[in-house]
Scaffold this motif. Sequence first.
Motif, mmCIF file in Angstrom:
data_model
loop_
_atom_site.group_PDB
_atom_site.id
_atom_site.type_symbol
_atom_site.label_atom_id
_atom_site.label_comp_id
_atom_site.label_asym_id
_atom_site.label_seq_id
_atom_site.Cartn_x
_atom_site.Cartn_y
_atom_site.Cartn_z
ATOM 1 N N ASN A 218 0.796 -1.253 -0.084
ATOM 2 C CA ASN A 218 0.005 0.038 -0.010
ATOM 3 C C ASN A 218 0.679 1.211 -0.033
ATOM 4 O OD1 ASN A 218 -2.287 -1.559 0.029
ATOM 5 N ND2 ASN A 218 -2.725 -1.395 2.174
ATOM 6 N N ARG A 222 1.036 4.151 -2.835
ATOM 7 C CA ARG A 222 0.585 5.589 -2.596
ATOM 8 C C ARG A 222 1.847 6.296 -3.113
ATOM 9 N NH1 ARG A 222 -0.759 3.485 2.337
ATOM 10 N NH2 ARG A 222 0.963 4.350 3.464
ATOM 11 N N ASP A 226 1.142 9.115 -6.335
ATOM 12 C CA ASP A 226 1.650 10.390 -5.848
ATOM 13 C C ASP A 226 2.758 11.209 -6.695
ATOM 14 O OD1 ASP A 226 -0.561 10.161 -4.140
ATOM 15 O OD2 ASP A 226 0.720 10.303 -2.339
ATOM 16 N N GLY A 385 -5.631 7.928 -1.008
ATOM 17 C CA GLY A 385 -4.224 7.837 -0.536
ATOM 18 C C GLY A 385 -4.040 8.829 0.358
ATOM 19 N N ARG A 389 -2.735 8.202 4.148
ATOM 20 C CA ARG A 389 -1.642 9.035 5.007
ATOM 21 C C ARG A 389 -2.105 9.439 6.124
ATOM 22 N NH1 ARG A 389 2.929 9.009 1.680
ATOM 23 N NH2 ARG A 389 2.611 8.785 -0.793
#
Length: 418
Positions: A218, A222, A226, A385, A389
């Motif tokens: 994961n 992410r 990003d 995402g 975070r």
Amino acid sequence: MSEFVRLLFGRRARRRWIHLILGGALAMPYVFVGQLVVGPATDSRYVFHDLPLQLLSFAVGLPLAALTAALFPLTRALEAGAVRSLCGVDAGLLAHGPARTRAAKGRTAAWFTLHLGFGGIISGMSLAVPPFAGFLAALPLLVWLGGAELVELPESLDHAWVLALAPVAGLATLVALAGCAAVSGALLARWAPALLGPTPEDRLAAAEARAADLAVRNRLARELHDSVGHALSAVTLQASAARRVLDTDPEFVREALAAIEDTTRRTVGELDAVLGVLRDGDGPGTAPAPTLRADLGGLLRRTRACGLRVTAAVDADPEALPPVLSREAYRIVQEGLSNVLKHAGGRTNVALRIEIADGHLEITVENPLEHTPACRPGGGHGLRGIADRARLLGGTAQAGAVQGVWRLHVRLPMKGPA
């Protein structure tokens, strides 16, 4: 009838029979050790020629086999591999690693003893029964050819009907041997999951390993989304803008190309850092992960080069932020601006605020509501995402329409489970 033959002589039955023969072969060293004990104890010089003493040696050797299985943890892995290959037991029901706990070692010892016990008996029968069955099947022919000159027969076998039944008895002994092997193999296959299956500790360790692997995957997803997603959005807008003014504004085209070059160079470095985790035996790449402290100004400059009119108000000192918080905050800001780039087309005003309030780092990204960064058909992963975070840092993330603007608001604790 065909089903009965398949149960006794089918492919699965034959493979289980081989598994039992392997057990008998493994039992032989322990039988020899048992003979060294039984011989002096019974004052016998020829234990190997005495069937009761052989069985006694076999019985003495089995506890030694159990002790061996308990002392060598890899026994469970080896036996489980043999069971998966030969006994037709689902691999998911068996443990894959060595026995570590006392309970696992005890169950492995019990299994090893059963395997060698059944295997020794079936192996002995497999050696003795076929020649005996062959003799019974050939007995009428031998008597017919030579009578007592070839075969010394008891008086009871002088009758023709007894000789006629001898081949049937030979065939019956072979069927009985196959039945004993099939039943023994089926019993071992049934007991294997209970004795060689994973313990609760094994299941917990496997679950923790899967959770750790999922967390790494994961995180990589992410990071890739990003960094690469933001870069592709920025490069697409810059290239599109440069194409439109290629003949009328060469200076803008040069700036756009320079921004594309800078964006792609940085993204390749970030991509190397992320993919380094996926390479076997390789650590993270040499390129450091970007942070607010190291690259907030560069991120804003590259975003403005795409056409966004970004107004930034930074009331937090990036130098004072913890490294993990600074890194994750950078990705959140990057993804917030990337969402506006993707959905507003690079022609809108964006207000960015980064401040510290009540022990939290607050990040707010706003743009006019007509350029709402809603999820594209099929779904997007940017806002998800960001929420992941924030949750991992012990914070919160909210996104939606508020008073005529699209607002992304994230609160991250300065001290939390980072």
